[in-house]
Design a protein around this motif. Structure first.
Motif, short mmCIF file in Angstrom:
data_model
loop_
_atom_site.label_atom_id
_atom_site.label_comp_id
_atom_site.label_asym_id
_atom_site.label_seq_id
_atom_site.Cartn_x
_atom_site.Cartn_y
_atom_site.Cartn_z
N TYR A 30 -6.93 -10.09 3.64
CA TYR A 30 -5.61 -9.50 3.45
C TYR A 30 -5.02 -9.95 2.12
N TYR A 31 -5.04 -11.24 1.88
CA TYR A 31 -4.42 -11.77 0.66
C TYR A 31 -5.24 -11.40 -0.59
N CYS A 32 -6.55 -11.29 -0.45
CA CYS A 32 -7.36 -10.86 -1.59
C CYS A 32 -7.08 -9.40 -1.93
N TYR A 33 -6.87 -8.56 -0.92
CA TYR A 33 -6.48 -7.17 -1.19
C TYR A 33 -5.16 -7.14 -1.96
N GLY A 34 -4.23 -7.97 -1.55
CA GLY A 34 -2.92 -8.01 -2.21
C GLY A 34 -2.97 -8.48 -3.65
N GLN A 35 -3.99 -9.23 -4.02
CA GLN A 35 -4.14 -9.64 -5.42
C GLN A 35 -4.30 -8.41 -6.32
N PHE A 36 -4.74 -7.31 -5.77
CA PHE A 36 -4.85 -6.04 -6.49
C PHE A 36 -3.64 -5.14 -6.21
N SER A 37 -3.40 -4.89 -4.92
CA SER A 37 -2.45 -3.83 -4.55
C SER A 37 -1.01 -4.15 -4.89
N LEU A 44 0.84 -1.19 0.00
CA LEU A 44 0.00 0.00 0.00
C LEU A 44 0.88 1.24 0.00
N ASN A 45 0.33 2.34 -0.47
CA ASN A 45 1.12 3.58 -0.47
C ASN A 45 0.37 4.78 0.08
N ILE A 46 -0.95 4.64 0.33
CA ILE A 46 -1.75 5.75 0.82
C ILE A 46 -2.08 5.52 2.29
N MET A 47 -1.70 6.49 3.14
CA MET A 47 -2.04 6.43 4.56
C MET A 47 -2.81 7.69 4.94
N ASN A 50 -14.71 -0.20 -11.32
CA ASN A 50 -15.32 -0.25 -12.65
C ASN A 50 -16.44 0.76 -12.83
N ASN A 51 -17.16 1.07 -11.76
CA ASN A 51 -18.32 1.96 -11.87
C ASN A 51 -18.01 3.41 -11.54
N LEU A 52 -17.14 3.63 -10.55
CA LEU A 52 -16.82 4.99 -10.12
C LEU A 52 -15.65 5.58 -10.89
N SER A 53 -14.71 4.74 -11.26
CA SER A 53 -13.48 5.15 -11.96
C SER A 53 -12.64 6.11 -11.12
N PRO A 54 -12.33 5.73 -9.86
CA PRO A 54 -11.48 6.59 -9.03
C PRO A 54 -10.01 6.38 -9.36
N SER A 55 -9.17 7.30 -8.93
CA SER A 55 -7.74 7.14 -9.14
C SER A 55 -7.06 6.51 -7.93
N ALA A 56 -7.82 6.19 -6.88
CA ALA A 56 -7.29 5.47 -5.72
C ALA A 56 -8.43 4.76 -5.02
N TRP A 57 -8.08 3.68 -4.30
CA TRP A 57 -9.07 2.92 -3.54
C TRP A 57 -8.48 2.64 -2.16
N VAL A 58 -9.23 3.01 -1.11
CA VAL A 58 -8.71 2.99 0.26
C VAL A 58 -9.68 2.27 1.18
#
Length: 475
Positions: A371-378, A56-59, A315-323
């Motif tokens: 945790y591991y499912c989040y990592g499949q993206f991040s 992760l990079n956003i805190m 897919n629906n919102l098209s944000p530049s970050a997800w937290v």
């Protein structure tokens, strides 16, 4: 015949000029709870923010409001966020105490260092200091439908936020990238003497306009011109639209980014479209829930729901970050904290908030399939990539510099299935790296590397294991 998922530049996100900014978590309330322990602090930074963990990079650092010392109503062991000011009897006023929130700052420092060059720190407020609140209580107002901040404290509160931001940025040498002065302001959730400190009601329109402008002026007056001004972190996308439409022209000029939470998503696509039309950057800055998905999925149930939530939002919102709201929601401890008892471990076969839990007795952070499912993206869709919107429970991304496609796909059925992808817009031959999470924590797969796939056609059929989240890196 299965549907073909077309991965195309035509479906690229245009938010933030097409550049994804990353993944993250707020630090409240878990950082307050674990920051006393150097062991837990270092482990959290490695597990959540280093490339050995989620990367992760956003805190999001919470500038707390403290509470009246005579109040005893905050029962959560992690949510009594200290304020940065305390009463000084000698001078009969409130003065800054720069060590008051040392636990959360300890975690911020470690996570900031672990994140490296991609680190993005946002400061935000759940509540003004209790003495600036009409109720005299940081948990909320006696009438939660009315403005909580005292009418004569807008300037004082904006100065408070700017003072703390300046200290973190200049004195602690932790670069602050953005500031959000409100949290879910247009709700009636935040009431007097509740068990946590989480929000402050600001009516859409005049009240929100006033605090945004005053915060912006305080930040800019200190030469902190690199810090983005953010609003309004509403609880849902329909409320975000309503609040934005009631901003005056001056506010729309100073706001650099709109952030929304997606606990309610009735108008999620409409908000994304509105921000594109307004040429505003957009984040999904908070969400989670205690939900499950899948068929007989066991421990994977929470992870499958979480992965599909990420895919749906982006897919629906098209944000530049997800937290995510928070990474640790449950704590195990014989002694508790600040006079209160901890909740203990969650039932990982059912829904739960957070993606990990802390064992204070053994100084361990225990991970879950979420945790591991989040990592499949991040770990694989990174800052600087461009999101490629897809369908059928999948999300794509492209890195032009590395000529690399990434696809994350979810199978929430209790049987294997195939998907077919069309990458005609890209090269028609190469190698696909496969990473997968499935099963339970003890015997299942956690970011398991599966055999690579060699392809020589733009139409590729891929196998998805039952109740799994799979990342395909197409080189």
């Amino acid at each position: 015949m299965c549907n073909i998922i077309k991965i195309s530049i035509d479906n690229a996100s245009t938010t933030n000029n097409g550049l994804f900014q990353g993944w993250g978590t707020s630090l409240c309330w878990w950082a307050l709870r674990i920051g006393y322990s150097p062991v837990l602090t270092k482990k959290s930074a490695k597990l959540f923010f280093s490339d050995k963990g989620l990367n992760l990079n956003i805190m999001r650092y919470n500038i707390g409001g403290g509470d009246d010392p005579t109040h005893k109503h905050i029962k959560r062991t992690d949510s009594m966020i200290p304020g940065w000011m305390k009463y000084n009897e000698t001078s009969d006023n409130f003065i800054y105490d720069y060590d008051a929130d040392k636990n959360q700052l300890n975690v911020l420092k470690e996570c900031y260092n672990a994140s490296g060059d991609n680190a993005f720190v946002e400061v935000f407020s759940n509540s003004p200091p209790y003495f600036m609140c009409k109720s005299g209580c940081s948990s909320g107002g006696k009438d939660p439908n009315k403005n909580k901040l005292r009418d004569d404290c807008y300037d004082e509160f904006a100065k408070y936020l700017a003072d703390v931001t300046e200290y973190i940025n200049n004195s602690l040498k932790i670069k602050v990238s953005s500031i959000s002065p409100m949290n879910e302001p247009d709700t009636d959730f935040w009431h007097y003497l509740s068990e946590k400190q989480e929000g402050c009601h600001f009516d859409p329109g005049e009240s929100q306009n006033k605090i945004i402008l005053k915060t912006a002026r305080e930040i800019r007056s200190r030469g902190l011109n690199h810090i983005d001004i953010v609003a309004s972190d509403e609880t849902s996308t329909d409320k975000a639209i309503n609040s934005y439409n009631l901003y005056n022209d001056d506010v729309k000029k100073v706001v650099d980014r709109i952030s929304t939470h997606t606990y309610g998503s009735d108008k999620i696509k409409e908000l994304g479209d509105l921000m594109k039309a307004e040429q505003k950057n957009l984040w999904m800055s908070e969400t989670d829930w205690s939900s499950v998905s899948g068929e007989d999925a066991g421990e994977m149930g929470a992870g499958l729901w979480f992965a599909q939530k990420i895919i749906y939002d982006i897919n629906n919102l098209s944000p530049s970050a997800w937290v995510i709201w928070l990474t640790i929601d449950h704590h195990i401890s014989r002694d508790g904290f600040m006079g209160n008892k901890d909740t203990g471990a969650p039932d990982i076969n059912n829904g739960y908030w957070g993606i990990a839990f802390a064992d204070h007795d053994n100084k361990e952070i225990l991970l879950t399939k979420k945790y591991y499912c989040y990592g499949q993206f991040s770990r694989y869709i990174r800052p600087g990539d461009t999101i490629l919107h897809t369908t059928n429970k999948s999300l794509g991304a492209y890195n032009k510099k590395d000529n690399k496609l990434t696809l994350v796909a979810v199978n929430d059925k209790n049987r294997n299935k195939q998907i077919t992808i069309d990458i005609t817009d890209f090269k028609n031959n190469g190698v696909i790296e496969v990473i997968r999470t499935s099963g339970d924590m003890n015997s299942g797969e956690n970011w398991a590397k599966v055999d690579e796939i060699v392809f020589n056609s733009p139409i590729i059929t891929l196998e998805l294991k039952a109740n799994s989240v799979t990342t395909f890196i197409i080189k």
